[in-house]
Write an enzyme that holds these catalytic residues in place. Structure first.
Site, PDB file in Angstrom:
ATOM      1  N   TYR A  95       0.834  -1.206   0.000  1.00 21.68           N
ATOM      2  CA  TYR A  95       0.000   0.000   0.000  1.00 21.68           C
ATOM      3  C   TYR A  95       0.867   1.254   0.000  1.00 21.68           C
ATOM      4  O   TYR A  95       0.499   2.278  -0.579  1.00 21.68           O
ATOM      5  CB  TYR A  95      -0.939   0.001   1.210  1.00 21.68           C
ATOM      6  N   GLU A 137      -8.277  -6.880   5.483  1.00 22.95           N
ATOM      7  CA  GLU A 137      -7.487  -7.964   4.921  1.00 22.95           C
ATOM      8  C   GLU A 137      -6.736  -8.734   6.005  1.00 22.95           C
ATOM      9  O   GLU A 137      -6.604  -9.966   5.919  1.00 22.95           O
ATOM     10  CB  GLU A 137      -6.521  -7.397   3.874  1.00 22.95           C
ATOM     11  N   GLY A 275     -21.339 -18.860 -21.396  1.00 27.10           N
ATOM     12  CA  GLY A 275     -19.936 -19.194 -21.611  1.00 27.10           C
ATOM     13  C   GLY A 275     -19.310 -19.842 -20.394  1.00 27.10           C
ATOM     14  O   GLY A 275     -19.915 -20.694 -19.728  1.00 27.10           O
ATOM     15  N   VAL A 276     -18.089 -19.410 -20.061  1.00 28.30           N
ATOM     16  CA  VAL A 276     -17.377 -19.989 -18.926  1.00 28.30           C
ATOM     17  C   VAL A 276     -17.991 -19.552 -17.596  1.00 28.30           C
ATOM     18  O   VAL A 276     -17.628 -20.061 -16.539  1.00 28.30           O
ATOM     19  CB  VAL A 276     -15.877 -19.614 -18.995  1.00 28.30           C
ATOM     20  N   THR A 279     -19.131 -22.031 -14.681  1.00 27.42           N
ATOM     21  CA  THR A 279     -18.325 -22.727 -13.672  1.00 27.42           C
ATOM     22  C   THR A 279     -18.838 -22.557 -12.240  1.00 27.42           C
ATOM     23  O   THR A 279     -18.948 -23.549 -11.519  1.00 27.42           O
ATOM     24  CB  THR A 279     -16.839 -22.342 -13.777  1.00 27.42           C
ATOM     25  N   PHE A 393     -16.074 -11.415 -13.222  1.00 28.60           N
ATOM     26  CA  PHE A 393     -14.788 -12.030 -13.539  1.00 28.60           C
ATOM     27  C   PHE A 393     -13.727 -10.986 -13.827  1.00 28.60           C
ATOM     28  O   PHE A 393     -12.553 -11.189 -13.609  1.00 28.60           O
ATOM     29  CB  PHE A 393     -14.915 -12.915 -14.785  1.00 28.60           C
ATOM     30  N   THR A 395     -12.417  -6.636 -14.238  1.00 25.06           N
ATOM     31  CA  THR A 395     -12.106  -5.557 -13.311  1.00 25.06           C
ATOM     32  C   THR A 395     -13.219  -4.540 -13.214  1.00 25.06           C
ATOM     33  O   THR A 395     -13.096  -3.554 -12.515  1.00 25.06           O
ATOM     34  CB  THR A 395     -10.836  -4.826 -13.774  1.00 25.06           C
TER      35      THR A 395
END
Length: 399
Positions: A95, A137, A275-276, A279, A393, A395
């Protein structure tokens, strides 16, 4: 705590951020990666090349400036950032590097002296946000380490099985190199995978959804090969995995993470993917299958053609165990090798209402425009906003 004057100074930059935010953040990334090239193993260089990372950061900086007096509005966005950062093993000292380069970029791009009150205000604002993220975090890392079989940071895994699911999607089955059992995860969550990309000369991380129900021995990811006009133009990591990673090869993984997961297996659930994006839905469906779910389930999928249709066999097997499972497949181009409900693009307004129950939870995953369309259509069909859950998926985000 920011002073009133500092808040006003930060807010005074909102028009500039709206107009030139992506140019500013693009300059910032170039500056930072030049000064700290080791961070190339942290950031997605595909998104750097496309400009997606700069645009996403510009949007985030703008949202922060616009809501600096009511940060609770950004709660979901902060959770999303924390989840991504933990999956990439972001550390507090990084950071400091980001902050220093961001402030110098604001100074250099906007021709503002570093000792100005505006730069000082942005420094305080950045530190406020950094402190929030670092604390969140730290808690997430502690939770990963405290859970049964959990770990912190990157851990070595080995490919124990590689299986082609369609012309573009391949599944990789991964076990810990040290043979240790794996922590449980929630259906729909993802892991970060880090692999050396020979064309770049350094490692690259990517997030991939875990595409099966949780077990303590093997993680499965199902990766779409992203092909551009030249080799690796769209998918540094996906092409490396497809073309160069085989059984016996090693990858690095972080603990499962993510805020997109099955909320309630006892409720009616509707899965909508393209599509994907199938999953996480497969993971949720397999989990409901393992749980012996009794409530109605709708599985809706859209694909370009049956050559790229993945995991259809698993859906068929789930139907044999879950008689209440109803499926709908829209395929833009289809042959006789697969049964489709519609040849063409998915349009939820055409579906029988029994497939879209008003009280169900809805999960959407796929390309951004696809998700926007399904989200808006569900709202028009009377589905409440808080019943609709989406996975991003890339950004970007959905306004």
């Amino acid at each position: 705590m920011l002073s009133t004057q500092q808040i006003e100074l930060v807010q005074s930059t909102i028009p500039v951020l709206r107009e030139n935010g992506a140019a500013l953040t693009g300059y910032f990334y170039q500056r930072m990666l030049k000064n700290s090239p080791e961070l190339k193993e942290v950031f997605n260089m595909g998104h750097q090349r496309s400009g997606g990372q700069a645009t996403a950061l510009a949007d985030a900086v703008l949202a922060y400036a616009e809501n600096i007096q009511q940060l609770e509005v950004l709660g979901d966005a902060v959770q999303h950032i924390v989840s991504k950062h933990v999956s990439l093993n972001i550390q507090p000292e990084q950071y400091d590097i980001v902050g220093e380069n961001l402030l110098h970029s604001i100074s250099e791009v906007l021709s503002i002296p570093m000792d100005s009150e505006l730069i000082s205000a942005w420094g305080s604002a950045y530190q406020q946000l950094a402190d929030i993220l670092i604390a969140a975090e730290k808690s997430a890392y502690a939770n990963n380490l405290a859970q049964k079989n959990g770990w912190e940071g990157w851990k070595d895994f080995v490919v124990v099985r590689k299986e082609q699911e369609s012309d573009t999607i391949t599944s990789f089955y991964l076990s810990a190199v040290d043979g240790s059992p794996l922590p449980d995860y929630k259906a729909g969550q993802f892991i970060s995978v880090r692999v050396h990309v020979s064309e770049l000369g350094f490692k690259q991380p990517r997030q991939y959804t875990l595409s099966d129900c949780s077990n303590n021995q093997v993680y499965r990811i199902s990766v779409k090969r992203e092909n551009g006009q030249d080799e690796l133009a769209d998918g540094y990591v996906s092409c490396t995995l497809h073309q160069k990673i085989n059984v016996g090869d090693r990858l690095e993984l972080t603990c499962p993470a993510g805020n997109f997961f099955l909320k309630n297996g006892q409720k009616e659930n509707v899965f909508i993917s393209a599509g994907v994006g199938i999953t996480p839905m497969i993971s949720m469906l397999m989990t409901l299958k393992e749980q012996g779910a009794k409530q109605p389930i709708t599985f809706i999928h859209a694909c370009q053609n049956d050559q790229v249709l993945a995991m259809n066999q698993q859906i068929s097997e789930a139907k044999s165990v879950l008689p209440q499972l109803q499926t709908y497949l829209a395929c833009e181009l289809a042959s006789d090798s697969v049964v489709v409900n519609k040849v063409g693009r998915l349009d939820l307004t055409e579906l029988d209402k029994i497939l879209l129950p008003k009280q169900a939870d809805y999960y959407i995953c796929g390309p951004l425009e696809f998700m926007k369309k399904q989200h808006d259509t569900l709202l028009k069909l009377g589905i409440a906003h808080d019943q609709i859950h989406m996975e991003l998926f890339n950004t970007g985000g959905i306004a």
